[in-house]
Design a protein around this motif. Structure first.
Motif, PDB file in Angstrom:
ATOM      1  N   SER A  31      -7.382  -2.442   1.272  1.00  0.00           N
ATOM      2  CA  SER A  31      -6.697  -3.739   1.235  1.00  0.00           C
ATOM      3  C   SER A  31      -7.647  -4.934   1.294  1.00  0.00           C
ATOM      4  CB  SER A  31      -5.650  -3.824   2.353  1.00  0.00           C
ATOM      5  OG  SER A  31      -6.249  -3.726   3.622  1.00  0.00           O
TER       6      SER A  31
ATOM      7  N   CYS B 176       0.832  -1.202   0.000  1.00  0.00           N
ATOM      8  CA  CYS B 176       0.000   0.000   0.000  1.00  0.00           C
ATOM      9  C   CYS B 176       0.870   1.257   0.000  1.00  0.00           C
ATOM     10  CB  CYS B 176      -0.932   0.011   1.215  1.00  0.00           C
ATOM     11  SG  CYS B 176      -2.364  -1.098   1.073  1.00  0.00           S
TER      12      CYS B 176
ATOM     13  N   VAL C  20      -1.487   3.015  -2.460  1.00  0.00           N
ATOM     14  CA  VAL C  20      -2.836   2.462  -2.395  1.00  0.00           C
ATOM     15  C   VAL C  20      -3.420   2.761  -1.021  1.00  0.00           C
ATOM     16  CG1 VAL C  20      -4.184   0.339  -2.470  1.00  0.00           C
ATOM     17  CG2 VAL C  20      -2.239   0.618  -3.999  1.00  0.00           C
TER      18      VAL C  20
ATOM     19  N   ALA D  72      -4.813   2.256   2.411  1.00  0.00           N
ATOM     20  CA  ALA D  72      -4.766   1.051   3.242  1.00  0.00           C
ATOM     21  C   ALA D  72      -6.157   0.476   3.485  1.00  0.00           C
ATOM     22  CB  ALA D  72      -4.083   1.365   4.570  1.00  0.00           C
TER      23      ALA D  72
END
Length: 403
Positions: free
Chosen positions: A163, A153, A158, A160
């Motif tokens: 996820s 991440c 990305v 988190a």
């Protein structure tokens, strides 16, 4: 040399003890090192089980990853990621070499080492939380999976909180179960849309992370990745960047618990963590399969077996790592091996791009567990441990521990 056995068998084969190398590979290695198997699609291909044959399949220019022509063998009857022409794993030279040349600077040993302080910070924080909560704990869900997920991440920028989404998508995309066909297709579409949005957001708001590096990457001819190539690269990094590493952390921890003398030796000499990790990688490789390849012409392998033109072959690295011709007493967990050149990250042109980063993550994770949890032991009998089935990746369902 014979290329068949009385029972050709259906792939994937059940794992061996502790999720290890399937017994079918070991049995065939001596009697029929290149034998016929049936894939989930119903297609018949060859299975190589000796180190030298597997190396030849993965390094020879006479084998191709192009499985997109009519009549090509397929792992699954339905559409699969092996059919995407923009994916690095599905390319042959020279296209494959061009793509790797553009992105390889982001995956050097030096680039991976820059992440060691952040990986260490993440690992220590996860263990702090686990220790504060007290035993027992599921090391898989509390540490082994969150660590590489948080790393990827941060690496890719990305969020988190997303996820759980890509963990679900990757689980479905790695599945070999026919019942998951519709879900697998939906996961592929959703995952693609997510990554497309992620890249678009990075183009609008650069973050100085790996996605930005890949957007800006170019080779000496000033050629950049195409949009589809970039999206495939990011999807591959998200899946490979957490799924396999997380399973190796879980499996490696279990291997050390099953060999307390080796765990004690690591605690006494933490500088040996790199050697310990390499043996974990050799023995505890979670992928029991490989990417299919097709012979572009008739090929005679080192064992003497002949692969006919157009014939598909599966050459799993887990079988290579267990070949006693290459690794004496291969089933013995021995971090002191003098020559441990395993092929868990692959070999040849398709060698894993993220190998350097994975090694740093595994070294940090194994060292932290050994140091921070001196009384670590299983919280359940070994017989109660369960393993995921029907996937390209063989991992523990959970790793209950106490300390």
């Amino acid at each position: 040399m014979s290329t068949t056995v009385p029972d050709s068998g259906t792939y994937p084969f059940p794992p061996g003890a502790y999720g290890g190398c399937p017994m079918a590979y070991r049995e065939r290695r001596e009697t029929a090192p290149v034998s016929t198997i049936t894939l989930p699609s119903g297609d018949e291909v060859l299975l190589a089980t000796r180190f030298d044959d597997i190396r030849e399949v993965h390094t020879s220019q006479h084998f191709s990853r192009n499985l997109r022509y009519p009549g090509a063998p397929r792992m699954l009857a339905a559409a699969d990621f092996g059919e995407d022409p923009n994916s690095l794993t599905n390319m042959d030279p020279p296209e494959h070499a061009r793509l790797r040349r553009i992105v390889q600077g982001a995956f050097t040993p030096r680039a991976a080492e820059k992440w060691r302080p952040q990986i260490t910070e993440i690992a220590e924080g996860l263990l702090d939380t686990m220790l504060d909560a007290g035993p027992p704990a599921d090391l898989r869900s509390a540490f082994a999976f969150p660590l590489p997920v948080e790393v990827i991440c941060r690496l890719l920028g990305v969020p988190a909180q997303d996820s759980p989404l890509f963990r679900k998508w990757s689980d479905l995309l790695l599945s070999l179960t026919a019942a998951d066909t519709d879900e697998r297709m939906r996961a592929g579409l959703d995952f693609s849309a997510y990554v497309d949005g992620l890249i678009a957001d990075h183009r609008r708001r650069p973050r100085a992370d790996l996605i930005d590096d890949l957007i800006a990457a170019r080779d000496e001819d000033a050629e950049r990745l195409s949009g589809d190539e970039l999206a495939n690269m990011v999807r591959g990094l998200i899946i490979a960047g957490h799924e396999t590493t997380a399973n190796v952390i879980s499996r490696g921890t279990l291997a050390l618990l099953r060999h307390p003398g080796r765990l004690a030796a690591l605690r006494a000499a933490p500088e040996r963590v790199a050697d310990t990790v390499e043996e974990i990688l050799r023995v505890e490789i979670p992928g029991h399969g490989a990417l299919l390849r097709v012979a572009k012409q008739e090929v005679r392998l080192p064992s003497g077996a002949v692969v006919g033109k157009g014939q598909g072959i599966l050459a799993p690295f887990v079988a290579a790592n267990q070949d006693p011709r290459r690794f004496p007493e291969p089933e013995t967990f021995d971090p002191d091996r003098a020559d441990n050149r395993h092929v868990s990250f692959g070999i040849g042109p398709h060698y894993c791009l993220g190998a350097n980063l994975a090694r740093v993550e595994l070294q940090v994770a194994v060292a932290a567990v050994a140091r921070r949890l001196p009384g670590l032991e299983l919280a359940v009998p070994e017989s109660e441990l369960t393993w995921a089935a029907g996937s390209r990746v063989c991992g523990l369902e959970a790793l209950p521990v106490t300390w």
